[in-house]
Design an enzyme around this catalytic site. Structure first.
Site, PDB file in Angstrom:
ATOM      1  N   SER A 153       0.910  -1.216  -0.122  1.00  0.00           N
ATOM      2  CA  SER A 153      -0.062  -0.105   0.118  1.00  0.00           C
ATOM      3  C   SER A 153       0.945   1.067   0.023  1.00  0.00           C
ATOM      4  O   SER A 153       2.014   1.357   0.725  1.00  0.00           O
ATOM      5  CB  SER A 153      -1.009   0.000   1.372  1.00  0.00           C
ATOM      6  OG  SER A 153      -1.507   1.049   1.433  1.00  0.00           O
ATOM      7  N   SER A 154       0.194   2.176  -0.401  1.00  0.00           N
ATOM      8  CA  SER A 154       1.114   3.501  -0.583  1.00  0.00           C
ATOM      9  C   SER A 154       0.990   4.014   0.643  1.00  0.00           C
ATOM     10  O   SER A 154       2.126   5.146   1.025  1.00  0.00           O
ATOM     11  CB  SER A 154       0.515   4.537  -1.474  1.00  0.00           C
ATOM     12  OG  SER A 154      -1.000   4.858  -1.143  1.00  0.00           O
ATOM     13  N   CYS A 155       0.550   3.661   1.572  1.00  0.00           N
ATOM     14  CA  CYS A 155       0.670   4.145   2.969  1.00  0.00           C
ATOM     15  C   CYS A 155       1.817   3.893   3.871  1.00  0.00           C
ATOM     16  O   CYS A 155       2.220   4.468   4.924  1.00  0.00           O
ATOM     17  CB  CYS A 155      -0.424   3.815   4.058  1.00  0.00           C
ATOM     18  SG  CYS A 155      -0.568   2.127   4.416  1.00  0.00           S
ATOM     19  N   TYR A 176      -1.170  -0.518  10.035  1.00  0.00           N
ATOM     20  CA  TYR A 176      -1.428  -1.269   8.664  1.00  0.00           C
ATOM     21  C   TYR A 176       0.119  -0.954   7.798  1.00  0.00           C
ATOM     22  O   TYR A 176       0.504  -1.928   7.099  1.00  0.00           O
ATOM     23  CB  TYR A 176      -2.342  -0.574   7.865  1.00  0.00           C
ATOM     24  CG  TYR A 176      -2.755  -0.999   6.598  1.00  0.00           C
ATOM     25  CD1 TYR A 176      -3.361  -2.474   6.455  1.00  0.00           C
ATOM     26  CD2 TYR A 176      -2.519  -0.418   5.669  1.00  0.00           C
ATOM     27  CE1 TYR A 176      -3.611  -3.149   5.089  1.00  0.00           C
ATOM     28  CE2 TYR A 176      -2.857  -0.863   4.141  1.00  0.00           C
ATOM     29  CZ  TYR A 176      -3.333  -2.148   4.109  1.00  0.00           C
ATOM     30  OH  TYR A 176      -3.608  -2.586   2.819  1.00  0.00           O
ATOM     31  N   HIS A 214     -12.786   3.144   2.633  1.00  0.00           N
ATOM     32  CA  HIS A 214     -12.099   4.292   2.159  1.00  0.00           C
ATOM     33  C   HIS A 214     -12.994   5.450   1.658  1.00  0.00           C
ATOM     34  O   HIS A 214     -14.015   5.142   1.505  1.00  0.00           O
ATOM     35  CB  HIS A 214     -10.968   3.871   1.203  1.00  0.00           C
ATOM     36  CG  HIS A 214     -10.040   2.784   1.396  1.00  0.00           C
ATOM     37  ND1 HIS A 214     -10.133   1.532   1.332  1.00  0.00           N
ATOM     38  CD2 HIS A 214      -8.896   3.031   2.291  1.00  0.00           C
ATOM     39  CE1 HIS A 214      -9.123   1.078   1.798  1.00  0.00           C
ATOM     40  NE2 HIS A 214      -8.282   1.840   2.245  1.00  0.00           N
ATOM     41  N   LYS A 232       2.806  -3.785   6.159  1.00  0.00           N
ATOM     42  CA  LYS A 232       2.714  -3.921   4.648  1.00  0.00           C
ATOM     43  C   LYS A 232       4.518  -3.642   4.408  1.00  0.00           C
ATOM     44  O   LYS A 232       4.917  -4.152   3.445  1.00  0.00           O
ATOM     45  CB  LYS A 232       1.988  -2.491   4.096  1.00  0.00           C
ATOM     46  CG  LYS A 232       0.569  -3.062   3.994  1.00  0.00           C
ATOM     47  CD  LYS A 232       0.387  -4.549   3.318  1.00  0.00           C
ATOM     48  CE  LYS A 232      -1.082  -4.867   3.073  1.00  0.00           C
ATOM     49  NZ  LYS A 232      -1.210  -6.132   2.523  1.00  0.00           N
TER      50      LYS A 232
END
Length: 297
Positions: A94-96, A123, A166, A127
């Site tokens: 994920s881009s987070c 999270y 989201h 990842k």
């Protein structure tokens, strides 16, 4: 959502020997359950799309679950893929994973160069562990395990729960219900100023299959559309698509999250992949999907 899109893409390309399980059929948090699955099915290629996911509210409320569940899923699937001789695995992150105030657009090398966004830190940490696990298994065992970091995803099969989804699917539901109930106002969390990049899930699926067939490097890759939109403008677009004529109320007591998050996807694009679906067309498709699911209940 992602797993179903990857299945659609594989079938469209003529692949028929597909093996998958729903979360009800196989709890990927179960070490023994995952071991038995790999022993019985002996998959050659694995797309690891399973994860516990949600928006700002869910990430912040269920911090322990987001960390534990995602670590368990990744550890079990990645290790059993190695143990049972899988030829190639693709892990979806994920881009987070990137620092909250990373320079824009965000390059892959910015990983671990600053503090994470606090609301989704558990999270993100899970990842990061997953992609590092893939790299470590590549280094130690020679396993061809690759990782991709997609931007914010949406499309058919999304979750539309108002508390845990989201922003894009949550807004689709809010505007639809406001239209049906003839409400005069729709609440949008935050100031509306944060910028976000969105990628239609079928475009992500095409990228994943493309990379499974063509990419053989340890380094992970960003996958994004290359375009960004403010939350305010996104809300206005969804309002237009849904056909809601009331007002927007930006609740500034709710969190904004990261102020801006645009991925640098130049690496994957240099390999020959690019997205095909515009944000407007994607939102139209997503709204049709939402309505079909509401009508089927």
């Amino acid at each position: 959502m992602v797993g179903a899109a990857i299945c659609r893409e594989l079938k469209a390309q003529g692949y028929t020997n597909l093996v998958f399980r729903s979360s009800k059929e196989l709890d990927l948090r179960s070490q023994e359950g995952v071991r038995k699955f790999f022993m019985e099915e002996k998959p050659e290629y694995v797309f690891l799309a399973a994860a516990k996911v949600g928006g700002i509210g869910a990430n912040n409320k269920y911090r322990a679950e987001f960390l534990y569940d995602n670590l368990a899923i990744q550890n079990n699937v990645i290790h059993q893929a190695y143990a049972h001789g899988v030829e190639k695995l693709l892990f979806l992150g994920s881009s987070c994973i990137y620092p909250k105030f990373a320079s824009q657009p965000i390059k892959e090398e910015y990983l671990l160069q600053g503090a994470l966004e606090p609301t989704n830190e558990p999270y993100a940490i899970a990842k990061i562990a997953g992609l590092k696990m893939c790299e470590a298994y590549w280094d130690q065992y020679g396993s061809e395990f690759i990782s991709v970091m997609p931007t914010n995803l949406y499309g058919p099969g999304d979750h539309y729960d108002l508390n845990n989804s989201h922003v894009l699917p949550a807004l689709i539901r809010k505007f639809h219900e406001a239209k049906v109930e003839r409400l005069t106002q729709v609440e949008v969390w935050g100031t509306g100023t944060p910028l976000r990049e969105f990628l239609y899930v079928d475009d992500l699926a095409s990228a994943c299959v493309f990379l499974m067939k063509n990419y053989r490097e340890k380094e992970f890759l960003n996958i994004g559309s290359g375009e960004e939109v403010s939350i305010g403008d996104l809300a206005a677009l969804i309002q237009q698509v849904v056909g809601y004529s009331g007002e927007l109320y930006f609740n500034t007591e709710k969190p904004d999250g990261t102020p801006r998050k645009l991925l640098d996807s130049s690496h994957i694009k240099s390999l020959g992949w690019s997205p095909k679906t515009s944000l407007e067309q994607g939102v139209i498709n997503a709204y049709e999907d939402f309505k079909s699911r509401i009508e089927s209940k």
